[in-house]
Scaffold this motif. Structure first.
Motif, short mmCIF file in Angstrom:
data_model
loop_
_atom_site.label_atom_id
_atom_site.label_comp_id
_atom_site.label_asym_id
_atom_site.label_seq_id
_atom_site.Cartn_x
_atom_site.Cartn_y
_atom_site.Cartn_z
N SER A 88 0.83 -1.20 0.00
CA SER A 88 0.00 0.00 0.00
C SER A 88 0.87 1.26 0.00
O SER A 88 0.59 2.22 -0.73
CB SER A 88 -0.92 -0.01 1.22
OG SER A 88 -1.60 1.20 1.34
N LYS A 89 1.92 1.26 0.79
CA LYS A 89 2.82 2.42 0.84
C LYS A 89 3.54 2.61 -0.50
O LYS A 89 3.70 3.73 -0.97
CB LYS A 89 3.84 2.27 1.96
CG LYS A 89 3.24 2.48 3.33
CD LYS A 89 4.28 2.30 4.42
CE LYS A 89 3.67 2.48 5.79
NZ LYS A 89 4.63 2.32 6.86
N LYS A 90 3.98 1.50 -1.11
CA LYS A 90 4.65 1.60 -2.41
C LYS A 90 3.71 2.15 -3.47
O LYS A 90 4.09 2.99 -4.28
CB LYS A 90 5.18 0.23 -2.84
CG LYS A 90 6.41 -0.21 -2.11
CD LYS A 90 6.90 -1.56 -2.60
CE LYS A 90 8.13 -2.00 -1.86
NZ LYS A 90 8.60 -3.31 -2.30
N LEU A 91 2.46 1.67 -3.48
CA LEU A 91 1.48 2.17 -4.45
C LEU A 91 1.19 3.64 -4.22
O LEU A 91 1.09 4.42 -5.17
CB LEU A 91 0.19 1.36 -4.37
CG LEU A 91 0.27 -0.08 -4.87
CD1 LEU A 91 -1.03 -0.81 -4.57
CD2 LEU A 91 0.57 -0.11 -6.36
N PHE A 92 1.08 4.05 -2.96
CA PHE A 92 0.83 5.44 -2.64
C PHE A 92 1.97 6.32 -3.13
O PHE A 92 1.74 7.36 -3.75
CB PHE A 92 0.63 5.61 -1.13
CG PHE A 92 0.47 7.02 -0.70
CD1 PHE A 92 -0.72 7.69 -0.92
CD2 PHE A 92 1.51 7.70 -0.07
CE1 PHE A 92 -0.88 9.01 -0.52
CE2 PHE A 92 1.37 9.00 0.33
CZ PHE A 92 0.17 9.67 0.11
N ARG A 96 1.93 9.19 -6.09
CA ARG A 96 2.37 10.57 -5.85
C ARG A 96 3.40 11.00 -6.88
O ARG A 96 3.38 12.13 -7.35
CB ARG A 96 2.94 10.71 -4.45
CG ARG A 96 1.87 10.81 -3.38
CD ARG A 96 2.45 11.00 -2.02
NE ARG A 96 3.07 12.29 -1.88
CZ ARG A 96 3.78 12.65 -0.83
NH1 ARG A 96 3.97 11.81 0.16
NH2 ARG A 96 4.33 13.85 -0.75
N GLN A 97 4.30 10.10 -7.24
CA GLN A 97 5.31 10.43 -8.24
C GLN A 97 4.69 10.65 -9.59
O GLN A 97 5.06 11.56 -10.32
CB GLN A 97 6.37 9.32 -8.32
CG GLN A 97 7.26 9.27 -7.10
CD GLN A 97 8.24 8.10 -7.16
OE1 GLN A 97 8.11 7.22 -8.00
NE2 GLN A 97 9.20 8.10 -6.26
N VAL A 98 3.70 9.83 -9.95
CA VAL A 98 3.01 9.96 -11.24
C VAL A 98 2.24 11.30 -11.27
O VAL A 98 2.26 12.01 -12.26
CB VAL A 98 2.07 8.77 -11.49
CG1 VAL A 98 1.15 9.03 -12.67
CG2 VAL A 98 2.88 7.51 -11.72
N GLU A 99 1.58 11.62 -10.18
CA GLU A 99 0.81 12.87 -10.12
C GLU A 99 1.75 14.08 -10.16
O GLU A 99 1.41 15.11 -10.75
CB GLU A 99 -0.03 12.92 -8.85
CG GLU A 99 -1.20 11.98 -8.87
CD GLU A 99 -1.93 11.93 -7.52
OE1 GLU A 99 -1.52 12.66 -6.58
OE2 GLU A 99 -2.90 11.18 -7.42
#
Length: 102
Positions: A88-92, A96-99
């Protein structure tokens, strides 16, 4: 009413919680989760109340003692929860990096 609410959070148990927390949460371990702290505090309290070292308290003869099925179940669920939390932390972070790049 305010005085009653402000005075309810004191006493030896509450103060000892902060003492334990000060020895656990340092600048190197400032990301300790509440669940990890709770588990640490529970084990430490049990060890102190029995007046034994951790080795004495949890010593087992693995060749002769029966397997504790509840312990195995809890270890498996803790591992599954930990892996889910890390994912979950990795996906978050990746979201954030993509955004941030958009």
């Amino acid at each position: 009413m305010a005085c009653a609410m402000l005075t309810c959070f004191h006493g030896p148990k509450f103060e000892s919680s902060f003492s334990i927390m000060n020895s656990v949460v340092t600048s190197e371990t400032n990301r300790l989760s509440i669940e990890s702290f709770d588990a640490f505090q529970t084990v430490k309290y049990e060890r102190i109340s029995e007046e034994k070292s951790a080795v004495q308290l949890y010593k087992r003869d693995y060749l002769k003692d029966k397997v504790d099925r509840n312990l195995c179940k809890n270890m498996n669920s803790a591992s599954k929860n930990y892996r889910a939390e890390i994912l979950s932390k990795k996906l978050f972070l990746s979201n954030r990096q993509v955004e941030g790049k958009s």
